[in-house]
Design a protein around this motif. Structure first.
Motif, PDB file in Angstrom:
ATOM      1  N   TYR A 116       0.867  -1.125   0.069  1.00  0.00           N
ATOM      2  CA  TYR A 116       0.070   0.016  -0.081  1.00  0.00           C
ATOM      3  C   TYR A 116       0.862   1.228  -0.040  1.00  0.00           C
ATOM      4  CZ  TYR A 116      -4.534  -1.981   0.646  1.00  0.00           C
ATOM      5  OH  TYR A 116      -5.767  -2.737   0.287  1.00  0.00           O
ATOM      6  N   ALA A 117       2.109   1.222   0.497  1.00  0.00           N
ATOM      7  CA  ALA A 117       2.777   2.326   0.837  1.00  0.00           C
ATOM      8  C   ALA A 117       3.903   2.463  -0.353  1.00  0.00           C
ATOM      9  CB  ALA A 117       3.481   2.484   1.986  1.00  0.00           C
ATOM     10  N   CYS A 118       4.442   1.560  -1.077  1.00  0.00           N
ATOM     11  CA  CYS A 118       5.400   1.385  -1.857  1.00  0.00           C
ATOM     12  C   CYS A 118       5.256   0.534  -2.992  1.00  0.00           C
ATOM     13  CB  CYS A 118       6.996   0.992  -1.023  1.00  0.00           C
ATOM     14  SG  CYS A 118       7.151   1.655   0.391  1.00  0.00           S
ATOM     15  N   LYS A 119       6.279   1.073  -4.091  1.00  0.00           N
ATOM     16  CA  LYS A 119       6.110   0.406  -5.424  1.00  0.00           C
ATOM     17  C   LYS A 119       7.383  -0.781  -5.455  1.00  0.00           C
ATOM     18  CE  LYS A 119       4.289   3.864  -8.342  1.00  0.00           C
ATOM     19  NZ  LYS A 119       4.543   4.481  -9.466  1.00  0.00           N
ATOM     20  N   MET A 120       7.360  -1.710  -6.144  1.00  0.00           N
ATOM     21  CA  MET A 120       8.420  -2.589  -6.266  1.00  0.00           C
ATOM     22  C   MET A 120       9.743  -1.790  -6.656  1.00  0.00           C
ATOM     23  SD  MET A 120       8.742  -5.762  -5.725  1.00  0.00           S
ATOM     24  CE  MET A 120      10.537  -6.843  -5.905  1.00  0.00           C
ATOM     25  N   ALA A 121       9.476  -1.079  -7.759  1.00  0.00           N
ATOM     26  CA  ALA A 121      10.808  -0.158  -7.921  1.00  0.00           C
ATOM     27  C   ALA A 121      11.407   0.569  -6.693  1.00  0.00           C
ATOM     28  CB  ALA A 121      10.306   0.636  -8.952  1.00  0.00           C
ATOM     29  N   ASP A 122      10.689   1.024  -5.872  1.00  0.00           N
ATOM     30  CA  ASP A 122      11.050   1.783  -4.667  1.00  0.00           C
ATOM     31  C   ASP A 122      11.956   0.937  -3.823  1.00  0.00           C
ATOM     32  OD1 ASP A 122       9.634   3.856  -5.310  1.00  0.00           O
ATOM     33  OD2 ASP A 122       7.809   3.305  -4.239  1.00  0.00           O
ATOM     34  N   ILE A 123      11.531  -0.414  -3.719  1.00  0.00           N
ATOM     35  CA  ILE A 123      11.979  -1.484  -2.983  1.00  0.00           C
ATOM     36  C   ILE A 123      13.712  -2.018  -3.811  1.00  0.00           C
ATOM     37  CG2 ILE A 123      11.935  -3.798  -1.694  1.00  0.00           C
ATOM     38  CD1 ILE A 123       8.921  -3.183  -1.816  1.00  0.00           C
ATOM     39  N   THR A 124      13.574  -2.274  -4.874  1.00  0.00           N
ATOM     40  CA  THR A 124      14.753  -2.630  -5.526  1.00  0.00           C
ATOM     41  C   THR A 124      15.870  -1.769  -5.514  1.00  0.00           C
ATOM     42  OG1 THR A 124      13.651  -1.961  -7.694  1.00  0.00           O
ATOM     43  CG2 THR A 124      13.496  -4.352  -6.960  1.00  0.00           C
ATOM     44  N   ASP A 125      15.331  -0.325  -5.637  1.00  0.00           N
ATOM     45  CA  ASP A 125      16.204   0.822  -5.647  1.00  0.00           C
ATOM     46  C   ASP A 125      16.686   0.792  -4.219  1.00  0.00           C
ATOM     47  OD1 ASP A 125      15.499   1.618  -8.023  1.00  0.00           O
ATOM     48  OD2 ASP A 125      14.194   3.231  -7.170  1.00  0.00           O
ATOM     49  N   GLU A 126      16.421   0.186  -3.096  1.00  0.00           N
ATOM     50  CA  GLU A 126      17.010   0.131  -1.602  1.00  0.00           C
ATOM     51  C   GLU A 126      17.804  -1.140  -1.613  1.00  0.00           C
ATOM     52  OE1 GLU A 126      17.271   2.661   0.235  1.00  0.00           O
ATOM     53  OE2 GLU A 126      15.922   3.932  -0.940  1.00  0.00           O
ATOM     54  N   GLY A 127      18.053  -1.864  -2.808  1.00  0.00           N
ATOM     55  CA  GLY A 127      18.779  -2.890  -2.598  1.00  0.00           C
ATOM     56  C   GLY A 127      18.316  -4.449  -2.357  1.00  0.00           C
TER      57      GLY A 127
END
Length: 725
Positions: A116-127
């Motif tokens: 609900y808060a983040c996209k998958m791209a946001d998560i992969t950007d964090e490693g």
């Protein structure tokens, strides 16, 4: 929204340390209890290794999220996203873990929190290279570190220990983040396994166990709260368990934002002293007590948690407004979810092909990352349709290629559908047209359904009933003459009628109305179950049931809403949810304490209601109340590569600028499900009151879902033959 992906990357070989270093990262906004560290590592010896506990502060958490503090004001969803991405995921980039990819492991609840808060791209950007379910069989990746974001349950802890114990753990190191406070028993369970302790790189309580469904809304994921708490067969143990979990999750909202609220709640109502108080009557009271207990613990355990009040919380239940979940709401957002059979926020977009073959289908999410949706979602459907037509016309007029290729049609005015077809053949404008064509198609479908189902006539009757301009005779006339009316439309009309005139559905009267509307016994159970949502009604007084606010009712007028001073721009927009009046009274300090008592007496320094409301009201005089989202300049027509509002950072950057210099937050929590009209009210009042109003609930329900839940309140009394599947 998550696609479970594995990105190829180079990983370093695992290596051993003679000294085990465990970093417990604590930000200025952190909600970890230091006693958790003491419990885990006190008097711990791991073979010949030494255990060093390092406590470091996060440099990126230099801004306070509390609304009582100065500085940049960030909206609710933005703060939730930043805590997950930066305070949790980015904090694992320490020491040898700084440049390596990691595995993110979650359970069924926490994956929804993240989604609900983040996209998958946001998560992969964090490693993060791989997202896994903790209860699924997983491939060993001993060269990778793992991030566990899980609930503090016995089952999850057992699975975690199984992953990391023994001679061959699944991962090199584990960064463990619990979504809510963990018990001493579970910490002791982890402590017993000496093979796991050296592999724990971090252990924290995130205190984040809610779904941020909107920039100003959250839910606690209690889809069955209506059934568990308002059902015909009350079970105190089941209801109390539901309220305890609910209270814990709501408290994590305040722990995350570092807010300490004054807790107001709707008091139990009874006809007289001899009337027995039921569990349904005490729902807000019990929930308020549970939240207060959790907050008291947070004050003791969370570093820098406010010790005095910084915001206001009002706890209600669904009985405060029985009409809002079933009346037709005419905004673009509400109509989409009410009429288009959407699955959550997913809309299936049908795209015609230029070759004339089978049309393509594409799943589209109608959410805040779409700037056109952001601009139009709270507009009346007629207004939204007009504005979409204007956007399409302006697009054509400003693009010479479109004019040269298609020319003018003898000066004749084109329909929105014609304009859409004109520009679909222009590949160079595909990005802009895709954005516009999607919403043009949606608006066209909605308007077609409104005409086919005769919703304008039905909507007018609903509004007239609520405001006392129509009565029983008008409903009977409608049911007798409007043969094209849908079964669901007639059902919702009778549910509104039952709320205003409950005595009209006693005995044979209700049976006769059911026959006239040609409804099944399954449908009629939803009408009859409306009584379970409201307090007991004194039939002798013939009082309208289900509402605590009393209005001056004329003899010939039985409305349950009074006309607002501000005139509605559209006739079908007269209705407003009851929480609009309650929030305004709360902000002005005019909410009666006998009906809405306070769990805690506000400190003398707390000025959430009086001092701010006077300045806010004076500054907002003459300013039309509107959604804050509509104040931003639309970015739908910007060229490719510009800041078009589609990335998470872009949207949050725009929204944060609207919230600067706000007053203290107001939180409203509704047990039993909230509606999109109530969420719209929170956006509207944020602009009007100059205070961010955040709506929380057990779920966000559209009318079809709410009606289904109502039927389940007495499902044990229904036969399988009665249920329509």
């Amino acid at each position: 929204k998550f696609n479970f992906q594995l990105r190829s990357s180079l990983h370093r070989r695992s290596w051993s340390l003679s000294f085990v270093v465990v970093y417990i990262l604590i930000s200025s906004r952190s909600s970890i209890s230091l006693s958790l560290v003491d419990l885990l590592f006190e008097s711990t010896t791991i073979g010949d290794s030494k255990l060093v506990v390092g406590i470091a502060a996060m440099s990126y958490s230099d801004s306070d999220s509390s609304s009582s503090q100065a500085g940049e004001y960030k909206n609710f969803r933005q703060l939730t996203r930043e805590r997950l991405l930066y305070e949790m995921l980015r904090s694992t980039k320490t020491g040898s873990s700084k440049s390596t990819w990691k595995v993110l492991i979650m359970d069924k609840l926490t994956v929804k929190i993240m989604s609900y808060a983040c996209k998958m791209a946001d998560i992969t950007d964090e490693g993060v290279s791989l997202v896994e379910d903790i209860f699924r069989r997983r491939q060993p990746l001993p060269s990778l570190d793992a991030i566990y974001f899980i609930q503090p349950t016995k089952e999850n802890v057992i699975m975690f220990l199984s992953d990391m114990s023994g001679k061959s753990p699944l991962y090199k190191k584990a960064f463990v983040f619990f979504s809510s406070p963990v018990s001493k028993e579970l910490v002791g369970h982890i402590k017993k396994d000496s093979s796991v302790l050296p592999r724990i790189a971090a252990l924290r309580e995130m205190n984040l166990e809610f779904f941020a469904i909107d920039s100003q809304g959250f839910i606690t994921d209690h889809e069955r709260a209506l059934e568990d708490l308002f059902g015909d067969e009350e079970t105190s143990r089941k209801g109390d368990a539901c309220l305890n979990v609910m209270a814990s999750r709501i408290a994590t909202v305040f722990a995350s934002l570092r807010e300490f609220p004054t807790v107001r709640y709707r008091a139990a109502k009874s006809l007289d002293a001899s009337t027995m108080t039921t569990l349904r009557d005490l729902i807000p009271t019990k929930l308020a007590a549970g939240i207060w207990n959790c907050l008291a613990k947070h004050k003791q355990s969370i570093e820098n948690f406010p010790q005095t009040e910084t915001c206001e919380l009002l706890i209600l239940d669904r009985s405060v407004d029985q009409i809002a979940p079933i009346i037709h709401e005419w905004t673009y957002d509400a109509m989409c979810h009410d009429l288009l059979n959407m699955e959550g926020n997913k809309y299936v977009h049908v795209i015609p092909t230029n070759s004339g073959g089978e049309p393509e289908t594409k799943d589209v999410l109608l959410e805040e990352h779409d700037p056109i949706w952001l601009e139009l979602r709270h507009a009346h459907i007629a207004d939204a349709s007009e504005r979409l037509h204007d956007k399409m016309t302006n697009f054509l007029s400003k693009n010479k290629a479109a004019q040269l290729q298609h020319g003018k049609r003898d000066g004749a005015e084109l329909s929105t559908r014609d304009l859409q077809k004109m520009v679909q053949a222009l590949p160079q404008y595909s990005e802009q047209i895709d954005k516009l064509s999607l919403h043009v198609e949606i608006a066209r479908k909605i308007n077609d359904l409104i005409r086919e189902q005769g919703l304008r006539e039905l909507g007018q009757l609903e509004q007239d009933l609520v405001f006392g301009d129509a009565g029983m005779k008008d409903v009977i006339k409608y049911l007798s003459t409007q043969e094209e009316a849908s079964r669901e439309g007639k059902l919702r009309l009778l549910m509104i009628l039952a709320t205003i005139y409950p005595q009209k559905f006693e005995g044979e009267k209700g049976q006769n109305l059911m026959k006239l509307a040609q409804l099944s016994s399954d449908d009629m159970s939803a009408v009859n179950n409306m009584r379970l949502l409201g307090p007991a009604v004194d039939a002798k007084k013939n009082a309208p049931g289900g509402f605590t606010l009393k209005f001056d009712l004329h003899k010939k007028k039985r409305g349950v809403r009074k006309e607002r001073e501000e005139e509605a721009a559209w006739q079908l927009s007269r209705f407003y949810p009851m929480i609009e009046e309650l929030i305004e009274k709360l902000s002005k300090g005019e909410l009666p304490k006998e009906d809405y008592p306070c769990m805690n007496d506000p400190s003398p320094s707390f000025h959430g209601s009086t001092s701010h409301s006077s300045s806010a009201s004076s500054s907002s005089q003459g300013q039309a109340a509107q959604s804050m989202r509509s104040r931003r300049t639309p970015t739908w027509a910007k060229p490719r590569g510009s800041d078009d509002g589609y990335s998470s950072d872009s949207v949050l950057r725009h929204s944060s600028s609207d919230f600067k210099k706000m007053g203290q937050r107001i939180f409203v929590f509704i047990v039993g499900g909230a509606t999109r009209s109530e969420l719209k009210v929170c956006h509207k009042l944020t602009t009007k009151l100059k205070r961010e109003v955040i709506l929380g609930s057990t779920s966000l329900d559209d009318p079809p879902q709410f009606i289904t839940k109502l039927k389940l309140l007495t499902a044990n009394e229904l036969s399988i033959d009665d249920l329509q599947i």
